[in-house]
Design a protein around this motif. Structure first.
Motif, PDB file in Angstrom:
ATOM      1  N   GLN A 134      38.305  33.014  40.287  1.00 47.11           N
ATOM      2  CA  GLN A 134      39.371  32.092  39.914  1.00 47.11           C
ATOM      3  C   GLN A 134      38.853  30.664  39.801  1.00 47.11           C
ATOM      4  OE1 GLN A 134      42.082  33.141  38.877  1.00 47.11           O
ATOM      5  NE2 GLN A 134      43.330  31.305  38.679  1.00 47.11           N
TER       6      GLN A 134
ATOM      7  N   THR B  51      46.198  36.899  37.050  1.00 47.25           N
ATOM      8  CA  THR B  51      46.219  35.547  37.610  1.00 47.25           C
ATOM      9  C   THR B  51      46.249  34.438  36.564  1.00 47.25           C
ATOM     10  OG1 THR B  51      43.800  35.625  37.773  1.00 47.25           O
ATOM     11  CG2 THR B  51      45.066  36.223  39.739  1.00 47.25           C
ATOM     12  N   ASN B  52      45.862  34.729  35.324  1.00 45.96           N
ATOM     13  CA  ASN B  52      45.787  33.678  34.303  1.00 45.96           C
ATOM     14  C   ASN B  52      46.671  33.922  33.084  1.00 45.96           C
ATOM     15  OD1 ASN B  52      43.603  31.974  35.523  1.00 45.96           O
ATOM     16  ND2 ASN B  52      42.444  33.870  35.326  1.00 45.96           N
TER      17      ASN B  52
ATOM     18  N   ALA C 141      47.858  43.612  38.007  1.00 41.48           N
ATOM     19  CA  ALA C 141      47.142  43.653  39.276  1.00 41.48           C
ATOM     20  C   ALA C 141      47.109  45.067  39.845  1.00 41.48           C
ATOM     21  CB  ALA C 141      47.790  42.688  40.278  1.00 41.48           C
TER      22      ALA C 141
ATOM     23  N   HIS D  46      51.928  31.510  37.410  1.00 45.47           N
ATOM     24  CA  HIS D  46      51.004  32.639  37.425  1.00 45.47           C
ATOM     25  C   HIS D  46      50.840  33.161  38.846  1.00 45.47           C
ATOM     26  CE1 HIS D  46      48.889  30.948  33.577  1.00 45.47           C
ATOM     27  NE2 HIS D  46      50.134  31.355  33.356  1.00 45.47           N
ATOM     28  N   LEU D  47      50.481  34.407  38.974  1.00 45.53           N
ATOM     29  CA  LEU D  47      50.178  34.951  40.302  1.00 45.53           C
ATOM     30  C   LEU D  47      48.981  34.211  40.878  1.00 45.53           C
ATOM     31  CD1 LEU D  47      50.420  38.855  39.989  1.00 45.53           C
ATOM     32  CD2 LEU D  47      52.142  37.259  40.834  1.00 45.53           C
ATOM     33  N   THR D  48      49.077  33.832  42.142  1.00 38.93           N
ATOM     34  CA  THR D  48      47.894  33.302  42.809  1.00 38.93           C
ATOM     35  C   THR D  48      46.924  34.455  43.047  1.00 38.93           C
ATOM     36  OG1 THR D  48      48.746  33.669  45.049  1.00 38.93           O
ATOM     37  CG2 THR D  48      49.306  31.570  43.974  1.00 38.93           C
ATOM     38  N   VAL D  49      45.677  34.131  43.262  1.00 37.78           N
ATOM     39  CA  VAL D  49      44.683  35.179  43.458  1.00 37.78           C
ATOM     40  C   VAL D  49      45.005  36.000  44.707  1.00 37.78           C
ATOM     41  CG1 VAL D  49      43.109  33.722  44.804  1.00 37.78           C
ATOM     42  CG2 VAL D  49      42.197  35.643  43.476  1.00 37.78           C
TER      43      VAL D  49
ATOM     44  N   SER E  45      52.702  40.594  35.337  1.00 38.66           N
ATOM     45  CA  SER E  45      51.422  40.277  35.966  1.00 38.66           C
ATOM     46  C   SER E  45      51.162  41.171  37.169  1.00 38.66           C
ATOM     47  CB  SER E  45      51.397  38.802  36.398  1.00 38.66           C
ATOM     48  OG  SER E  45      51.426  37.948  35.271  1.00 38.66           O
TER      49      SER E  45
ATOM     50  N   ALA F 118      47.941  38.435  43.747  1.00 41.07           N
ATOM     51  CA  ALA F 118      47.414  39.478  42.870  1.00 41.07           C
ATOM     52  C   ALA F 118      46.554  40.469  43.655  1.00 41.07           C
ATOM     53  CB  ALA F 118      46.596  38.841  41.742  1.00 41.07           C
TER      54      ALA F 118
END
Length: 470
Positions: free
Chosen positions: A408, A324-325, A149, A338-341, A145, A344
């Motif tokens: 998001q 992120t998703n 990004a 998942h990566l947070t916004v 991920s 990312a």
């Protein structure tokens, strides 16, 4: 306080901005920040995760409501539409684009770091929603991920690099209109399917069609305006007028209204008249002063740069969406969050920064488009309007961050309504640069149709927004 005084001293010495212009821009910027704060304050669209440490309560902010997403999108719209005007203005006043973009890249990264720490670190780390620093230590699990990004950051960096030359060759308004329309047609369609079709397709795609129409209208505006400028220059040549270098250098393209009043009929103390926006004299003055020389270039060069930049811009939002998703399920280890916004966006900005610094340092020694060569030492000593270039980076950083936060919450396809930034850019283009002044009726009609189509497209895109369930 000392920093504020130093900023004011450098700005007052800057020959590129009038005091009244700076005051108006500052007031407008503060007004937008005030509106954003008012919209941000209600608890209805922010989920707060409080954590107590002694007597202090730390809260992690997560946008989860459609109203909050729209508020952030509108703020992003203003920021993303304003910073290109600052970059373009510095270029038209002769500051090397390499110097400006290096300054911009520094504060753009700092804005991302601030957003990540201020919004992503506050609050206790949880298994499903780790905070910023905790997630940085999980790179051995979430590296796929992270690569998405960073790929988005590379796409944005290339797009910005191309755009700074496209603004010179094609103009601020047309460049941003066509680029943004391409982003919506390609990027928004991709995001719609990546987001599990959470946006209303019956509303979204008519909006995308409106953006596509705006692309063709923007190309027509550029072609018509280029033809108008060519006719103006031919009229000057037919009259046998001689525009000397002294006249071209001393004329003020952006003069202070107070100075105009003091000078009476628009002449300065030496009796040298000032060119009016939209005239052939004005066009020649801008060309002689600016750092990127555009005379003699084919109009298809500008359009080619625009379409190439738009293709790059259309990739960065889907990349953040994937980061992120994890729609492609690249996180193999079970339970990896998942990566947070915010995380990312941090990795996104890191790669964008590295690319921008590397390419622009290379351009210092290998310049393009008639730009003079420079050195790192010359860049370090160039303080002419440096604060404005730094401020442009802050605006772009917060604009991108707000757009991702809104995406998001309500879907990245709807958050692409921030691509209405040409509405803001066109305003600055007309006010600051005199774009389309004294143009033909055909150009004005095409420009009005282009902006109208953009307004309709943005309204439709916002109306398609829905709340993300997961």
């Amino acid at each position: 306080m000392n920093c504020i005084i130093l900023f004011q001293c450098h700005v007052q010495k800057c020959p590129y901005f009038s005091r009244s212009l700076m005051t108006k821009m500052g007031h407008l910027f503060l007004f937008v920040l005030y509106i954003v704060m008012l919209l941000w304050w209600p608890h209805s669209f922010i989920t707060r995760h409080p954590v107590r440490h002694s007597t202090v309560v730390f809260e992690m902010l997560v946008i989860e409501d459609k109203g909050g997403a729209i508020a952030l999108t509108l703020a992003s719209l203003f920021f993303l539409g304003t910073w290109p005007a600052m970059i373009t203005l510095l270029e038209r006043r002769g500051r090397l684009p390499q110097h400006t973009f290096l300054d911009y890249s520094i504060t753009n990264l700092l804005a991302a770091v601030f957003i990540a720490i201020a919004f992503g670190q506050c609050g206790e780390s949880k298994p499903g929603t780790p905070n910023f620093f905790t997630q940085l230590t999980q790179i051995h699990d979430n590296w796929p991920s992270v690569l998405f990004a960073m790929a988005g950051g590379v796409a944005l960096g290339l797009g910005n690099l191309i755009a700074q030359y496209a603004w010179a060759f094609a103009g601020l308004s047309v460049t941003n209109v066509i680029c943004s329309s391409i982003v919506v047609v390609l990027g928004t369609t991709t995001n719609y399917f990546l987001d599990g079709r959470i946006n209303r397709a019956e509303i979204l795609f008519p909006g995308v069609a409106c953006f596509l129409i705006a692309v063709f209208l923007g190309a027509a505006v550029h072609s018509s305006n280029a033809k108008d400028n060519k006719e103006k220059l031919k009229m000057v040549e037919s009259r046998g007028l001689d525009l000397s270098d002294d006249f071209a250098v001393s004329a003020m393209v952006l003069s202070d209204p107070e100075e105009q009043k003091n000078s009476g009929d628009g002449d300065d103390g030496n009796g040298i008249r000032q060119a009016k926006p939209g005239t052939a004299e004005f066009i020649i003055q801008v060309e002689k002063r600016r750092s990127i020389k555009v005379f003699g270039s084919h109009k298809l060069l500008g359009l080619g740069l625009i379409f190439l930049g738009g293709a790059c811009f259309s990739l960065f939002a889907p990349a953040i969406n994937l980061a992120t998703n994890d729609q492609w399920h690249v996180l193999r280890k079970k339970g990896t969050p998942h990566l947070t916004v915010y995380t990312a966006f941090f990795y996104f900005s890191i790669s964008c920064f590295v690319l921008a610094i590397s390419l622009n340092v290379w351009f210092l020694y290998q310049p393009k488009a008639g730009v003079p060569a420079s050195t790192v030492r010359a860049y370090a000593r160039d303080w002419n309007c440096r604060f404005w270039a730094l401020f442009a980076g802050i605006l772009c950083g917060f604009g991108n961050g707000f757009q991702f936060m809104a995406g998001q919450a309500a879907g990245y396809a709807a958050a692409d309504a921030a691509q209405a930034l040409p509405l803001v850019s066109t305003f600055w283009g007309v006010i600051l640069f005199g774009e389309y002044r004294r143009s033909s009726r055909k150009t004005y009609l095409l420009l009005a149709a282009m902006l109208l189509m953009f307004v309709i497209a943005v309204a439709v895109l916002i109306a398609s927004a829905r709340h993300r369930k997961t």
